[in-house]
Design a protein around this motif. Structure first.
Motif, PDB file in Angstrom:
ATOM      1  N   ARG A  31       5.436  -5.234  21.111  1.00 64.04           N
ATOM      2  CA  ARG A  31       5.484  -5.373  19.647  1.00 64.04           C
ATOM      3  C   ARG A  31       4.351  -6.272  19.158  1.00 64.04           C
ATOM      4  NH1 ARG A  31       5.785  -8.765  16.200  1.00 64.04           N
ATOM      5  NH2 ARG A  31       6.094 -10.328  17.837  1.00 64.04           N
ATOM      6  N   ARG A  32       3.674  -5.850  18.129  1.00 66.69           N
ATOM      7  CA  ARG A  32       2.639  -6.674  17.499  1.00 66.69           C
ATOM      8  C   ARG A  32       2.788  -6.597  15.980  1.00 66.69           C
ATOM      9  NH1 ARG A  32      -1.744  -8.717  19.996  1.00 66.69           N
ATOM     10  NH2 ARG A  32      -1.496 -10.057  18.166  1.00 66.69           N
ATOM     11  N   SER A  33       2.404  -7.658  15.316  1.00 71.49           N
ATOM     12  CA  SER A  33       2.312  -7.622  13.860  1.00 71.49           C
ATOM     13  C   SER A  33       1.072  -6.840  13.490  1.00 71.49           C
ATOM     14  CB  SER A  33       2.206  -9.045  13.301  1.00 71.49           C
ATOM     15  OG  SER A  33       3.411  -9.737  13.519  1.00 71.49           O
ATOM     16  N   VAL A  34       1.236  -5.847  12.624  1.00 69.72           N
ATOM     17  CA  VAL A  34       0.122  -4.965  12.266  1.00 69.72           C
ATOM     18  C   VAL A  34      -0.208  -5.161  10.789  1.00 69.72           C
ATOM     19  CG1 VAL A  34      -0.495  -2.528  11.992  1.00 69.72           C
ATOM     20  CG2 VAL A  34       0.568  -3.327  14.117  1.00 69.72           C
ATOM     21  N   ARG A  35      -1.502  -5.206  10.485  1.00 63.96           N
ATOM     22  CA  ARG A  35      -1.921  -5.451   9.098  1.00 63.96           C
ATOM     23  C   ARG A  35      -2.720  -4.299   8.518  1.00 63.96           C
ATOM     24  NH1 ARG A  35      -1.913 -10.048  12.157  1.00 63.96           N
ATOM     25  NH2 ARG A  35      -0.553 -11.707  11.388  1.00 63.96           N
ATOM     26  N   GLN A  36      -2.918  -3.237   9.305  1.00 55.81           N
ATOM     27  CA  GLN A  36      -3.585  -2.023   8.792  1.00 55.81           C
ATOM     28  C   GLN A  36      -2.643  -0.843   9.016  1.00 55.81           C
ATOM     29  OE1 GLN A  36      -5.876  -3.345  11.604  1.00 55.81           O
ATOM     30  NE2 GLN A  36      -6.617  -4.947  10.255  1.00 55.81           N
ATOM     31  N   PHE A  37      -2.186  -0.271   7.909  1.00 54.37           N
ATOM     32  CA  PHE A  37      -1.189   0.801   7.978  1.00 54.37           C
ATOM     33  C   PHE A  37      -1.776   2.133   7.542  1.00 54.37           C
ATOM     34  CE2 PHE A  37       3.044  -1.052   8.680  1.00 54.37           C
ATOM     35  CZ  PHE A  37       2.714  -2.401   8.685  1.00 54.37           C
ATOM     36  N   SER A  38      -1.272   3.213   8.145  1.00 60.91           N
ATOM     37  CA  SER A  38      -1.488   4.561   7.623  1.00 60.91           C
ATOM     38  C   SER A  38      -0.467   4.772   6.501  1.00 60.91           C
ATOM     39  CB  SER A  38      -1.268   5.553   8.776  1.00 60.91           C
ATOM     40  OG  SER A  38      -0.499   6.632   8.380  1.00 60.91           O
ATOM     41  N   LEU A 116       0.412  -3.836   1.488  1.00 66.89           N
ATOM     42  CA  LEU A 116       1.558  -3.712   0.570  1.00 66.89           C
ATOM     43  C   LEU A 116       1.504  -2.409  -0.223  1.00 66.89           C
ATOM     44  CD1 LEU A 116       1.945  -7.394  -0.705  1.00 66.89           C
ATOM     45  CD2 LEU A 116       3.371  -6.170   0.950  1.00 66.89           C
ATOM     46  N   GLU A 117       0.310  -1.802  -0.306  1.00 72.20           N
ATOM     47  CA  GLU A 117       0.215  -0.475  -0.940  1.00 72.20           C
ATOM     48  C   GLU A 117       0.107   0.636   0.097  1.00 72.20           C
ATOM     49  OE1 GLU A 117      -2.872  -1.407  -4.178  1.00 72.20           O
ATOM     50  OE2 GLU A 117      -1.818   0.409  -4.830  1.00 72.20           O
ATOM     51  N   ASP A 118      -0.541   0.354   1.234  1.00 67.47           N
ATOM     52  CA  ASP A 118      -0.800   1.408   2.220  1.00 67.47           C
ATOM     53  C   ASP A 118       0.457   1.826   2.981  1.00 67.47           C
ATOM     54  OD1 ASP A 118      -3.416   1.172   1.457  1.00 67.47           O
ATOM     55  OD2 ASP A 118      -4.034  -0.029   3.196  1.00 67.47           O
ATOM     56  N   ALA A 119       1.280   0.867   3.364  1.00 69.84           N
ATOM     57  CA  ALA A 119       2.468   1.206   4.167  1.00 69.84           C
ATOM     58  C   ALA A 119       3.391   2.094   3.332  1.00 69.84           C
ATOM     59  CB  ALA A 119       3.188  -0.067   4.599  1.00 69.84           C
ATOM     60  N   PRO A 120       4.000   3.118   3.951  1.00 70.28           N
ATOM     61  CA  PRO A 120       4.853   4.018   3.167  1.00 70.28           C
ATOM     62  C   PRO A 120       6.118   3.340   2.656  1.00 70.28           C
ATOM     63  CG  PRO A 120       5.020   4.512   5.516  1.00 70.28           C
ATOM     64  CD  PRO A 120       3.916   3.499   5.365  1.00 70.28           C
ATOM     65  N   VAL A 121       6.564   2.307   3.377  1.00 69.50           N
ATOM     66  CA  VAL A 121       7.801   1.624   3.001  1.00 69.50           C
ATOM     67  C   VAL A 121       7.576   0.112   3.089  1.00 69.50           C
ATOM     68  CG1 VAL A 121      10.226   1.232   3.602  1.00 69.50           C
ATOM     69  CG2 VAL A 121       9.229   3.505   3.906  1.00 69.50           C
ATOM     70  N   ILE A 122       8.029  -0.588   2.066  1.00 63.65           N
ATOM     71  CA  ILE A 122       8.056  -2.051   2.118  1.00 63.65           C
ATOM     72  C   ILE A 122       9.530  -2.446   2.038  1.00 63.65           C
ATOM     73  CG2 ILE A 122       7.251  -4.210   1.091  1.00 63.65           C
ATOM     74  CD1 ILE A 122       4.922  -2.388   1.821  1.00 63.65           C
ATOM     75  N   VAL A 123      10.008  -3.144   3.060  1.00 63.93           N
ATOM     76  CA  VAL A 123      11.384  -3.635   3.030  1.00 63.93           C
ATOM     77  C   VAL A 123      11.323  -5.118   2.663  1.00 63.93           C
ATOM     78  CG1 VAL A 123      13.494  -4.044   4.365  1.00 63.93           C
ATOM     79  CG2 VAL A 123      12.146  -1.957   4.750  1.00 63.93           C
ATOM     80  N   VAL A 124      11.921  -5.461   1.538  1.00 63.01           N
ATOM     81  CA  VAL A 124      11.951  -6.865   1.131  1.00 63.01           C
ATOM     82  C   VAL A 124      13.364  -7.385   1.399  1.00 63.01           C
ATOM     83  CG1 VAL A 124      11.527  -8.528  -0.706  1.00 63.01           C
ATOM     84  CG2 VAL A 124      10.232  -6.376  -0.644  1.00 63.01           C
TER      85      VAL A 124
END
Ligand SMILES: Cc1cc2nc3c(=O)[nH]c(=O)nc-3n(C[C@H](O)[C@H](O)[C@H](O)COP(=O)(O)O)c2cc1C
Length: 225
Positions: A31-38, A116-124
């Protein structure tokens, strides 16, 4: 008092216990924290199952003091990004101490939050500090600990399901109540972009502490040396 029921329990052999623990660790260590999303969307039903898994966490007095807000709408994501970037600009320019900035340096992070815009889902994830039951207020206990455990299960479940996440804590997070119109008894805990990595995603080459730096035995049999 609640009635009691028999515990559903599967007894494993020592070898099977070890094998399962090793397999779980082998999965989690990737597992890694990822900061570039498709922007690729997620299979239907997946987010709900991950939140179901997170909701199995233990909690103080079984109060389950968490709320997972799922954001997929492009306009709302854009507003989240704009508000988070406004706070983070201030943080990086003024609020962060020199020591904090030095600790963040290896991660290569800055005020920009395109994920925050690229990821298809943001879970807050919100912590629910108290609930109103009729005209009474029911206080929740060990909220921080309980929500932290639930978030850990969510991250592990997402990783096991082949997705990537970032654990993001824009500082401060009060704007999340207004943008997401959450009530005053809910306080933002963490923002989790969820999805697939961008094709060219990179992660910092950082390392985890070795076992002997995080484990401490409290018996003579394990004295070092
Ligand atoms: C409570 C918490 C808050 C974090 N906040 C941020 C954040 O705001 N922005 C960010 O890019 N990473 C954030 N991270 C991710 C950490 O930088 C990351 O977990 C750490 O560098 C280890 O990397 P790994 O997750 O790939 O193992 C946060 C992690 C945690 C647990």
């Amino acid at each position: 008092m609640s009635p009691f029921i028999p515990l559903a329990f599967e007894r494993l052999s020592p070898a099977d216990s070890l094998a399962r623990a090793e397999a779980f660790y082998a999965t989690l260590r990737r597992r890694r924290s990822v900061r570039q999303f498709s922007s690729e969307p997620l299979p239907p039903g997946l987010v709900e199952t991950l939140i179901h898994a997170a909701g199995t966490a233990p909690s103080g007095a079984n109060q389950q003091p968490w709320r997972f807000v799922v954001v997929t709408d492009a306009d709302l994501k854009q507003r989240l990004r704009a508000a988070a970037e406004a706070e983070e600009r201030e943080f990086y320019a003024h609020r962060a101490t020199a020591e904090w900035l030095a600790d963040l340096e290896p991660l290569g992070t800055d005020w920009r939050k395109p994920f925050l815009e690229d990821a298809p889902v943001i879970v807050v994830v919100f912590r629910v500090d108290y609930e109103r039951v009729g005209d009474k207020v029911r206080k929740h206990y060990y909220v921080h600990e309980s929500v932290g455990i639930a978030v850990g299960l969510f991250l592990a479940a997402a990783h096991t399901a082949g997705l990537v996440t970032l654990t993001h804590t824009p500082s401060p997070m009060g704007f999340l109540n207004s943008v997401l119109r959450r009530p005053g008894n809910e306080r933002p805990f963490v923002v989790i972009p969820l999805g697939y990595p961008a094709d060219d995603a990179v992660v910092p080459d950082i390392h985890r502490k070795p076992l002997n730096a995080i484990i401490q035995y409290n018996d003579d049999a394990h004295e070092p040396g």
